[in-house]
Design an enzyme around this catalytic site. Structure first.
Site: not given
Ligand code: ZN
Length: 394
Positions: A209, A254, A328, A331, A354, A363
């Protein structure tokens, strides 16, 4: 009835005396919009979510509360008329710079705004500041046994099973917007410094990120074969994504879990060039941050996410790309490439950091070829085991 806040509602960063920050919603008199403010505060400090999450949430809530205000609706009326808000939302082009700017928000974006609005109401009902009846406007509850947790008596042990009433059907199966190989190569060619090329390579291969990349310190880069001298037992070159609360550029990882990401030789080569370029800037050498200003004041200061986004827009233009590439998107490209390369989903999840595997699932699209490979792999394994058994018996 709780009254809606005064006009000109917007997201606003608040810093605590200890330096930690979170985003809240204010009106034009800077009075905190109480319901949203308490929700965002708890999200940040009771539920330990990243500052960047509160920033996104505050932006979404400001849109909703501004709509309540401009249409003269109370919070309760806002909930019961949520479908009217959806109509207004879909007719309002996105102002914020970046992907989709100037276009009305797509179904995925609208659904995200709605989910944040529902979270705020659930929090307010839990805190007793909004009447629980608003939940009936937000959720379809087929059976009393499936009431939202805020409506259930404590300790009843039933599972939360309410369905949101307002959800747009997403036509593209929530396929994220990623940068193409041609776009990435165009950006690399348009870049004029190694400081600008290195993040392009880092995000493209490792899928960090942008906040995680900007929060990196030199000590997080274990770019050697053995880092045991640094007290790290992980083999091979890698970097550590560490969550810190004291980043002056507000960059923050994050995820609540620290993770390590292996790095390859291409990335190492780019880093070496960047490190050399950085040596020429004395103020940069004094900084622990990996990404610092080298070309404009304040020299050596950590780079901000907005500077990187602006830089990418400029590079996109210089490269003659049809659209501006957003950090992003790089990413997302990394996630798509990993999935295409057949990397197992749990590995992709860990690499991208994640929290939930559903974020990783976007994905992975099982192709016919990969399904065939799977069946053939099972056959091959079975044949091998049969031969083993024959050998043992024979
Ligand atoms: Zn390490």
């Amino acid at each position: 009835m709780q009254k809606c806040p005064a006009p000109a509602v917007r997201a606003f960063r608040i810093e605590l005396p200890d330096g930690r920050g979170y985003w809240s919603v204010v009106d034009d008199e800077y009075a905190k919009v109480a319901v949203a403010g308490r929700f965002l505060f708890d999200l940040r400090f009771a539920r330990d979510r990243a500052e960047s999450t509160t920033r996104t949430y505050a932006g979404e809530l400001a849109r909703f509360l501004a709509w309540c205000t401009s249409t003269g609706r109370s919070l309760e009326q806002g909930a019961s008329d949520l479908s009217r808000f959806v109509l207004a939302l879909r007719a309002t082009p996105i102002e914020r710079a970046g992907a989709g700017q100037g276009r009305p928000p797509g179904p995925g974006r609208v659904n995200h705004v709605l989910s944040v609005v529902r979270e705020m109401y659930k929090h307010a009902v839990g805190a007793g500041t909004v009447d629980p009846s608003v939940l009936a406007a937000l959720y379809e509850v087929g059976d009393d046994r499936f009431l939202p947790v805020e409506l259930r008596p404590e300790g009843s042990g039933l599972r939360y099973r309410a369905r949101p009433r307002h959800r747009l059907r997403s036509s593209r199966s929530a396929q994220p917007e990623s940068a193409s190989q041609a776009e990435w190569e165009g950006l690399l060619e348009a870049a004029t410094s190694w400081r600008d090329r290195f993040p392009l390579v880092l995000l493209w291969f490792c899928g960090l990120r942008i906040g995680e990349a900007l929060g990196l310190r030199k000590e997080d880069l274990h770019f050697m074969d053995h880092a045991s001298a640094l007290g790290c037992s992980l083999p091979g070159p890698h970097l550590h994504v560490v969550r810190r609360e004291d980043n002056p550029n507000h960059a923050s990882a994050k995820s609540r879990h620290n993770r390590s990401v292996p790095v390859g030789t291409i990335l190492l080569a780019y880093y070496d060039r960047y490190a050399e370029e950085r040596l020429a800037c004395a103020s940069a050498n004094r900084s622990d941050f990996v990404f610092v200003n080298l070309f404009h004041a304040p020299l050596g200061a950590p780079m901000s996410a907005s500077a990187v986004r602006q830089g990418l827009r400029t590079l996109s233009r210089r490269a003659g790309l049809a659209r501006a590439v957003h950090p992003h998107m790089l990413r997302h490209s990394a996630g798509s490439k990993m999935a295409e390369a057949g990397v197992a989903i749990d590995v992709v999840q860990e690499l991208l950091g994640h929290r939930s595997i559903t974020s990783t699932q976007i994905y992975v699209h099982p192709s016919r070829a990969r399904m065939r490979q799977a069946v053939e792999a099972v056959e091959a394994l079975s044949v091998k085991r049969r031969e083993q058994r024959r050998k043992e018996q024979g």
